[in-house]
Design an enzyme around this catalytic site. Structure first.
Site, PDB file in Angstrom:
ATOM      1  N   ASP A 130       0.795  -1.312   0.198  1.00  0.00           N
ATOM      2  CA  ASP A 130       0.072  -0.181  -0.110  1.00  0.00           C
ATOM      3  C   ASP A 130       0.944   1.221  -0.021  1.00  0.00           C
ATOM      4  O   ASP A 130       2.143   1.251   0.174  1.00  0.00           O
ATOM      5  CB  ASP A 130      -1.003  -0.005   1.199  1.00  0.00           C
ATOM      6  CG  ASP A 130      -2.207   0.816   0.994  1.00  0.00           C
ATOM      7  OD1 ASP A 130      -2.164   1.681   0.142  1.00  0.00           O
ATOM      8  OD2 ASP A 130      -3.175   0.715   1.770  1.00  0.00           O
ATOM      9  N   GLU A 157     -10.357   7.519   3.744  1.00  0.00           N
ATOM     10  CA  GLU A 157      -9.623   6.795   4.659  1.00  0.00           C
ATOM     11  C   GLU A 157      -8.972   7.945   5.556  1.00  0.00           C
ATOM     12  O   GLU A 157      -8.577   8.849   5.338  1.00  0.00           O
ATOM     13  CB  GLU A 157      -8.587   6.118   4.020  1.00  0.00           C
ATOM     14  CG  GLU A 157      -7.816   6.642   2.876  1.00  0.00           C
ATOM     15  CD  GLU A 157      -6.488   6.171   2.258  1.00  0.00           C
ATOM     16  OE1 GLU A 157      -5.858   5.400   3.167  1.00  0.00           O
ATOM     17  OE2 GLU A 157      -6.146   6.226   1.276  1.00  0.00           O
TER      18      GLU A 157
HETATM   19  C1  BGC Z   1      -5.076   3.148   0.336  1.00  0.00           C
HETATM   20  C2  BGC Z   1      -5.254   2.173  -0.630  1.00  0.00           C
HETATM   21  C3  BGC Z   1      -5.307   2.792  -2.040  1.00  0.00           C
HETATM   22  C4  BGC Z   1      -3.897   3.429  -1.941  1.00  0.00           C
HETATM   23  C5  BGC Z   1      -3.692   4.112  -3.317  1.00  0.00           C
HETATM   24  C6  BGC Z   1      -3.780   3.799   0.377  1.00  0.00           C
HETATM   25  O1  BGC Z   1      -3.661   5.000   1.039  1.00  0.00           O
HETATM   26  O2  BGC Z   1      -4.948   2.402   1.673  1.00  0.00           O
HETATM   27  O3  BGC Z   1      -6.531   1.563  -0.484  1.00  0.00           O
HETATM   28  O4  BGC Z   1      -5.519   1.792  -2.897  1.00  0.00           O
HETATM   29  O5  BGC Z   1      -3.550   4.519  -0.908  1.00  0.00           O
HETATM   30  O6  BGC Z   1      -4.509   5.238  -3.701  1.00  0.00           O
HETATM   31  C1  BGC Z   2      -3.352   9.868  -1.986  1.00  0.00           C
HETATM   32  C2  BGC Z   2      -4.096   8.732  -1.885  1.00  0.00           C
HETATM   33  C3  BGC Z   2      -3.550   7.834  -0.948  1.00  0.00           C
HETATM   34  C4  BGC Z   2      -3.143   8.862   0.417  1.00  0.00           C
HETATM   35  C5  BGC Z   2      -2.491   8.009   1.507  1.00  0.00           C
HETATM   36  C6  BGC Z   2      -3.197  10.774  -0.651  1.00  0.00           C
HETATM   37  O1  BGC Z   2      -2.170  11.887  -0.964  1.00  0.00           O
HETATM   38  O2  BGC Z   2      -3.638  10.880  -3.101  1.00  0.00           O
HETATM   39  O3  BGC Z   2      -4.066   7.805  -3.073  1.00  0.00           O
HETATM   40  O4  BGC Z   2      -4.125   6.799  -0.612  1.00  0.00           O
HETATM   41  O5  BGC Z   2      -2.564  10.062   0.199  1.00  0.00           O
HETATM   42  O6  BGC Z   2      -2.100   8.770   2.756  1.00  0.00           O
END
Ligand code: BGC
Ligand code: BGC
Length: 737
Positions: free
Chosen positions: A430, A623
């Site tokens: 990830d 998230e």
């Molecule tokens: C998330 C993933 C995601 C990845 C790419 C991560 O922070 O946990 O689910 O696929 O970013 O965006």
């Molecule tokens: C990205 C996401 C990723 C996240 C994780 C963001 O800046 O755009 O894809 O999941 O950072 O921290």
């Protein structure tokens, strides 16, 4: 860096390529003679597309030439027309920017001998008949049958002989730098500047991703197709000419692209309990992705969220393992087809392995503390089903299990996932997750993760540091060449199995399908089937001649909140972010001449209305930033919307509360004042699906995918676990008499 020898290329080409070319050298990206590659022309055409780095903006004046290979299987065969149709479609969906693709930038210069294959040639050479390039596939609403026409002999499933044999042969030709490049996955938005694309050739990258906030200029389907193809061309004209695996988080439709259809988030799909529908939804998503060239989605999340404090609760289907497993399988089949290889399908990614939904307190990237039997019983089955369905990739999780990070958990990644479950695809890390492992130097962390079984590393930005570290580890013998070869073989096998070597570019013939009426109809069905009626004291269904319907609450009239996180941006945002139908618009479209629809965002002046439809809920989040310690009405619902709801109740008008949320909220107190409560989850762009249920055109059929807690202090509340009773149990849902 070396190029493939002609001999090897021809040998690989024994398994036919969809574009009529015979080896990876011909798969695109070549030079002058018989070029099948897209070329960049310097023109002053409107709508020039940059390298897609939002920070960098557009590279004005550069127009991308539609690559022939992406058209090779278009049923019309007239690539020039396809190109201009695509641009026309784009002009219709984009707000403002008019994109023109001049006739001269079509692929009229296409050399028939290299890739001008007719569809008959294509069928003969690949076994991919018209069913995968037209008809069902092109309307995007088949249930995966399209890909059944592809035998593993033809394109090779992951465990079939063909893709694997081709991967092994190619592996033997690669330098260490090329191998480590294949294992490196870089986020495009972290490398700005005009020359961003050159990171692909200079590091021989195996993959790139557009992360949550990656955008194109314009951020349309055509903008993405042009961007994708430019990056793909860079890969195919450098190093060993291996196509890039390009990934995005298409978690509810091709949700980075303006104008794409946005489906309900998975929690809503969980409420439908309808695997056939979930398969169709995923199928449409695949078509809308393939049109832009992106053939890898970091979905489905097969998480089993057990604590609604978690800001990713809505990304999972349900707290129920069996339901999650059923729908995970359906999503994988819809995205990939039953046998991977159809060119309007994409590689799925089951995530996050393992136990992401089981962290203490629902903390994102937190600690999962469970005995092994419980971990296996609750969190493993959806992965088993995804693997049985042929999922090509799995993403490791940020969480720890009993103190050890999933990314360095050799037992979980290698012994269980690859050994016991027989997973033969790619395990990707990830976002920056190796950096986040505890202790040791950076190189130590890389060693632990690769040794544990990670095959592809989402760096996402510091690629040089990763490449240097892994190169040093291999040179010193701290990581074995066998482990590198295993990882790269998996990566190449997936690329072969997907048909990526055969057709590496955007399926521009599918561009007009992005956000099409047929696709929106699938989404509308998903929306109406996801509605869960939790309370009804006779206020629903709304009557055809209701007289005056007051619509209250800001969320009734904006698409952004209806869609939630992972929509156009990482965390999502309120407002008019993409075309669609709001709930208010849906009500206005549904009502006849005898009904007055009064929109009152703040709930004032509605006295005398016959009914009030109050649409309130959570602001968008994703998230991490979406974790909440308090899920009560007063803590979550913005003050203005709460006040509007209170005014509606106080006005004496019967209140139908439509809740927009990514999880159950604690509503025990205000619920008493409402005559009906409809959980609408995060429905996406098709608000008319909510209206179908409000008016009883479709009686509510959704059933709760989560136990609905009565009090914040009760959370987590899960069926089958000891603890307080829920307000509404898992599976609850009313309908109309
Ligand atoms: C998330 C993933 C995601 C990845 C790419 C991560 O922070 O946990 O689910 O696929 O970013 O965006
Ligand atoms: C990205 C996401 C990723 C996240 C994780 C963001 O800046 O755009 O894809 O999941 O950072 O921290």
């Amino acid at each position: 860096m070396r190029r493939l020898s002609i001999g090897l290329g021809s040998w690989l080409g024994l398994v036919g390529c969809a574009d009529g070319t015979s080896n990876p050298d011909d798969a695109g990206g070549r030079d002058a003679s018989g070029s099948t590659a897209p070329t960049e022309e310097s023109t002053s055409t409107t709508g020039g597309v940059g390298d897609g780095v939002s920070t960098g903006g557009g590279e004005g004046g550069s127009t991308f030439v539609a690559p022939a290979t992406s058209m090779g299987d278009a049923s019309t065969g007239d690539v020039e027309i396809v190109g201009s149709e695509a641009s026309t479609a784009e002009a219709q969906t984009s707000s403002g920017d008019v994109i023109t693709v001049p006739a001269s930038t079509g692929v009229a210069e296409e050399d028939e001998s290299s890739s001008g294959a007719t569809s008959t040639d294509l069928e003969a050479s690949t076994g991919i008949g018209t069913e995968s390039t037209s008809g069902e596939a092109s309307d995007g609403v088949s249930s995966g049958e399209a890909s059944d026409g592809v035998s593993s002999e033809d394109t090779g499933s992951v465990d079939g002989p063909s893709a694997r044999a081709r991967a092994e042969a190619l592996l033997a030709e690669l330098t260490l730098a090329e191998k480590i490049g294949q294992m490196t996955l870089v986020a495009i938005e972290t490398i700005g500047g005009d020359g961003a694309v050159r990171v692909v050739s200079s590091r021989c990258l195996g993959g790139v991703l557009g992360g949550g906030d990656a955008r194109q200029n314009p951020n349309t389907a055509l903008g993405w197709a042009d961007h994708h193809d430019r990056w793909q061309q860079e890969a195919l004209s450098s190093c060993a000419r291996i196509p890039l695996l390009y990934g995005v988080d298409a978690v509810h439709g091709n949700n980075k692209v303006e104008g794409a259809v946005i489906f309900p988030h998975n929690i809503g799909l969980g409420a439908t309990r309808n695997p056939a529908l979930v398969e169709r939804v995923a199928n449409v998503t695949a078509v809308e992705l393939a049109a832009t060239g992106v053939r890898w989605t970091f979905s489905p999340a097969v998480s089993v969220p057990r604590d609604e404090h978690w800001g990713r609760t809505y990304e999972g289907f349900s707290e129920d393992t069996a339901l999650t497993a059923d729908l995970s399988e359906a999503a994988v089949v819809g995205l990939q087809g039953r046998v991977p290889g159809a060119l309007d399908r994409v590689a799925a990614c089951a995530k996050h392995y393992l136990g992401d939904g089981g962290t203490n307190g629902g903390v994102d990237r937190g600690e999962t503390v469970l005995d092994e039997a419980t971990l296996r019983a609750i969190h493993l089955p959806p992965f088993e089903r995804a693997i049985e369905a042929g999922v090509l990739t799995v993403m490791a999780s940020f969480n720890t299990w009993n103190g050890v990070g999933s990314h360095e958990h050799r037992y979980l990644l290698t012994d269980v996932l690859k050994g016991e479950l027989g997973f033969q695809g790619i395990v990707t890390s990830d976002w920056g997750a190796i950096d986040a492992l505890p202790g040791g130097t950076y190189a130590d962390r890389v060693r632990r993760a690769i040794d544990a079984g990670i095959d592809m590393v989402m760096v996402p930005q510091f690629y040089d540091r990763f490449i240097d570290a892994l190169t040093g580890l291999v040179e010193r013998g701290d990581v074995s060449m066998a482990r590198i070869d295993d990882a790269v073989t998996r990566i190449l096998t997936v690329k072969f199995a997907m048909g990526l070597f055969d057709a590496p570019y955007a399926r521009r013939d599918l561009l007009p399908e992005i956000g099409s009426a047929a696709h929106r109809e699938v989404a509308r069905q998903a929306v109406r089937e996801s509605m869960v009626l939790l309370k009804n004291e006779g206020a629903l269904p709304l009557s055809d001649d209701a007289g005056r319907i007051a619509v209250v609450g800001t969320k009734a009239a904006e698409i952004g909140s209806q869609c939630g996180g992972w929509t156009l941006s990482w965390q999502g945002s309120a407002g008019d972010i993409t075309p669609g139908t709001t709930i208010l618009e849906g009500i206005e479209a549904r009502t006849g001449a005898n009904t007055v629809v009064q929109y009152s965002p703040d709930g004032r002046d509605i006295v005398g209305a016959d009914v009030a439809v109050v649409v309130v809920g959570e602001n968008p989040y994703a998230e991490w930033l979406g974790d909440r310690t308090d899920l009560s009405w007063s803590a979550i619902v913005p003050l203005a919307d709460r006040e509007a709801a209170t005014r509606a109740v106080d006005s004496g008008v019967p209140v139908v509360l439509v809740l927009i949320s990514g999880r159950p909220l604690v509503l025990t107190e205000p619920l008493a004042g409402w005559n009906a409560l409809l959980a609408a989850w995060l429905p996406g762009t098709e608000g008319s699906g909510v209206v179908d249920v409000l008016f009883g055109d479709h009686p509510p059929s959704g059933r709760l995918p989560h136990s609905w807690p009565a009090a914040t202090a009760d959370i987590p509340v899960n069926a089958g676990e000891a603890g307080p009773d829920p307000l509404f149990p898992l599976g609850f849902g009313l309908t109309y008499p």
